[in-house]
Write a protein that holds these residues in place. Structure first.
Motif, mmCIF file in Angstrom:
data_model
loop_
_atom_site.group_PDB
_atom_site.id
_atom_site.type_symbol
_atom_site.label_atom_id
_atom_site.label_comp_id
_atom_site.label_asym_id
_atom_site.label_seq_id
_atom_site.Cartn_x
_atom_site.Cartn_y
_atom_site.Cartn_z
ATOM 1 N N PRO A 17 33.385 42.013 10.223
ATOM 2 C CA PRO A 17 33.942 41.282 9.075
ATOM 3 C C PRO A 17 33.646 41.971 7.740
ATOM 4 C CG PRO A 17 32.857 39.764 10.583
ATOM 5 C CD PRO A 17 32.582 41.153 11.102
ATOM 6 N N ALA A 18 32.421 42.449 7.550
ATOM 7 C CA ALA A 18 32.069 43.077 6.261
ATOM 8 C C ALA A 18 32.894 44.346 6.040
ATOM 9 C CB ALA A 18 30.572 43.395 6.219
ATOM 10 N N VAL A 19 33.198 45.034 7.127
ATOM 11 C CA VAL A 19 34.005 46.251 7.021
ATOM 12 C C VAL A 19 35.447 45.890 6.641
ATOM 13 C CG1 VAL A 19 34.977 48.198 8.318
ATOM 14 C CG2 VAL A 19 32.575 47.588 8.608
ATOM 15 N N THR B 275 27.671 46.662 2.483
ATOM 16 C CA THR B 275 28.794 47.420 3.049
ATOM 17 C C THR B 275 29.685 47.961 1.937
ATOM 18 O OG1 THR B 275 28.692 45.996 4.983
ATOM 19 C CG2 THR B 275 30.682 47.306 4.714
ATOM 20 N N LYS B 276 29.936 47.123 0.932
ATOM 21 C CA LYS B 276 30.766 47.575 -0.193
ATOM 22 C C LYS B 276 30.097 48.732 -0.931
ATOM 23 C CE LYS B 276 33.199 43.271 -1.169
ATOM 24 N NZ LYS B 276 33.522 42.258 -2.196
ATOM 25 N N ILE C 232 36.472 43.220 4.986
ATOM 26 C CA ILE C 232 36.476 42.772 3.586
ATOM 27 C C ILE C 232 36.457 43.979 2.651
ATOM 28 C CG2 ILE C 232 35.057 41.626 1.818
ATOM 29 C CD1 ILE C 232 34.126 39.702 4.109
ATOM 30 N N THR C 233 35.604 44.940 2.975
ATOM 31 C CA THR C 233 35.455 46.130 2.136
ATOM 32 C C THR C 233 36.721 46.989 2.151
ATOM 33 O OG1 THR C 233 33.085 46.148 2.548
ATOM 34 C CG2 THR C 233 34.054 48.192 1.751
ATOM 35 N N ASP D 54 29.174 50.864 10.758
ATOM 36 C CA ASP D 54 28.725 50.130 9.563
ATOM 37 C C ASP D 54 29.754 50.140 8.452
ATOM 38 O OD1 ASP D 54 26.279 49.639 10.682
ATOM 39 O OD2 ASP D 54 25.362 51.452 9.870
ATOM 40 N N ILE D 55 30.362 51.301 8.231
ATOM 41 C CA ILE D 55 31.346 51.386 7.151
ATOM 42 C C ILE D 55 32.533 52.244 7.591
ATOM 43 C CG2 ILE D 55 29.620 51.179 5.293
ATOM 44 C CD1 ILE D 55 30.512 54.262 4.771
ATOM 45 N N LEU E 288 24.955 41.402 3.451
ATOM 46 C CA LEU E 288 25.595 42.384 4.322
ATOM 47 C C LEU E 288 26.913 42.904 3.731
ATOM 48 C CD1 LEU E 288 25.564 43.965 6.925
ATOM 49 C CD2 LEU E 288 26.629 42.019 8.078
ATOM 50 N N VAL E 289 27.707 41.997 3.171
ATOM 51 C CA VAL E 289 28.987 42.428 2.594
ATOM 52 C C VAL E 289 28.732 43.288 1.354
ATOM 53 C CG1 VAL E 289 31.115 41.650 1.469
ATOM 54 C CG2 VAL E 289 30.281 40.475 3.523
#
Lengths: 141, 148
Positions: free
Chosen positions: A92-94, B42-43, A96-97, A61-62, B38-39
């Motif tokens: 993708p979210a990982v 995650t952040k 971006i983060t 997840d992260i 979701l983003v």
């Protein structure tokens, strides 16, 4: 509250596929498990004819700076022992983060999934070098 | 605006890496319930992981207080990480990319700040540290890192 906490296994399984080790990280990875994995892997590489390591993070997840450091160190240890590491399946979210966090993991080649990572070991002479376009402040010291 | 339940404020201890995992899980669940994408989730969870680890490693453990925020129709989460550790001697230096006293990459504080909409530190040498962050569940534009 304590009852709903999942007991966590203390080790991440490492699967050998010929000369390649496949590590699948999933869900909540405790710091101690990540550190244990680092140690286990280094021993596995040293004591078997391993030339490649694929770390599948599609179930993660992260990725924070701690896990980022562990992944970068695994790749460094493997490289010093003549094995290449590919990070596969980052969400993708990982991604971006991680960029916003300032951690772009230079020097750690990536693949969209495990299949492509394994193909890179079979065909590609060398994975892409770290992007030279601009200096990155998250370079490991 | 209906919420699934009124959480008010909850406190979670930060005393081990199991607690870190638990805090991440709780924050993700709360953020998902509040409608974070979701983003955004995650952040926020990544920032929380950095800050909770900071509380554990540098502060010698502590707690996080999670509060649901309502600003008109917009929902958010505020998280306050508190420890009674040695405090931060030079906050400006601690906020610098690449600065580390521990085993990380030195991206913890500065990186976490970039992942949330509001960020504040209250700390003095010997007096412990409280780091408070907030994030909003919205696609509406939010001012990013206003100069303080």
């Amino acid at each position: 509250m304590t009852g709903s906490r999942r007991a966590h296994p203390s080790r991440v399984p490492v699967l050998a596929l010929g000369a390649t080790l496949l590590i699948t990280l999933q869900g909540e990875l405790h710091d101690s498990m990540a550190e244990q994995l680092q140690e286990d892997l280094t021993h596995r590489i040293a004591h078997s004819p391993v030339t490649g390591v694929v770390i599948d993070i599609s179930g993660v997840d992260i990725v924070d700076s701690f896990l980022g450091r562990v992944l970068a160190e695994i790749a460094s240890h493997a490289r010093l022992m003549a094995a290449r590491t590919i990070l596969a399946g980052m969400r993708p979210a990982v991604a971006i983060t991680l960029v916003e966090l300032g951690l772009t993991l230079p020097g750690l080649p990536t693949a969209l999934d495990v299949e492509r990572a394994l193909a890179m070991f079979e065909h590609g002479p060398c994975p892409d070098p770290p992007h030279p376009r601009r200096a990155n402040h998250a370079d490991l010291p | 605006m209906q919420t699934s339940h009124d959480t008010g404020t909850i406190r979670l201890p930060i005393g081990s890496d199991t607690d870190l995992a638990w805090v991440r899980q709780q924050v993700r669940q709360a953020a998902a319930e509040l409608g974070f994408g979701l983003v955004q989730q995650t952040k926020l969870v990544t920032a929380v992981s950095e800050l909770a680890r900071n509380t554990l490693i540098h502060g010698g453990g502590g707690q996080v207080e999670m509060t649901v925020l309502h600003q008109g129709p917009v929902l958010g989460l505020r998280l306050a990480f508190t420890d009674d550790g040695p405090g931060i001697r030079d906050i400006e230096q601690a906020m610098t990319d690449g600065y580390t006293t521990g085993s990380g990459l030195g991206m913890g504080l500065s990186g976490a700040k970039r992942l949330v909409q509001e960020f504040g530190i209250d700390s003095r040498p010997g007096g412990g540290t409280t780091i408070t962050v907030a994030a909003w569940a919205t696609g509406l534009p939010h001012p990013r890192a206003e100069d303080g």
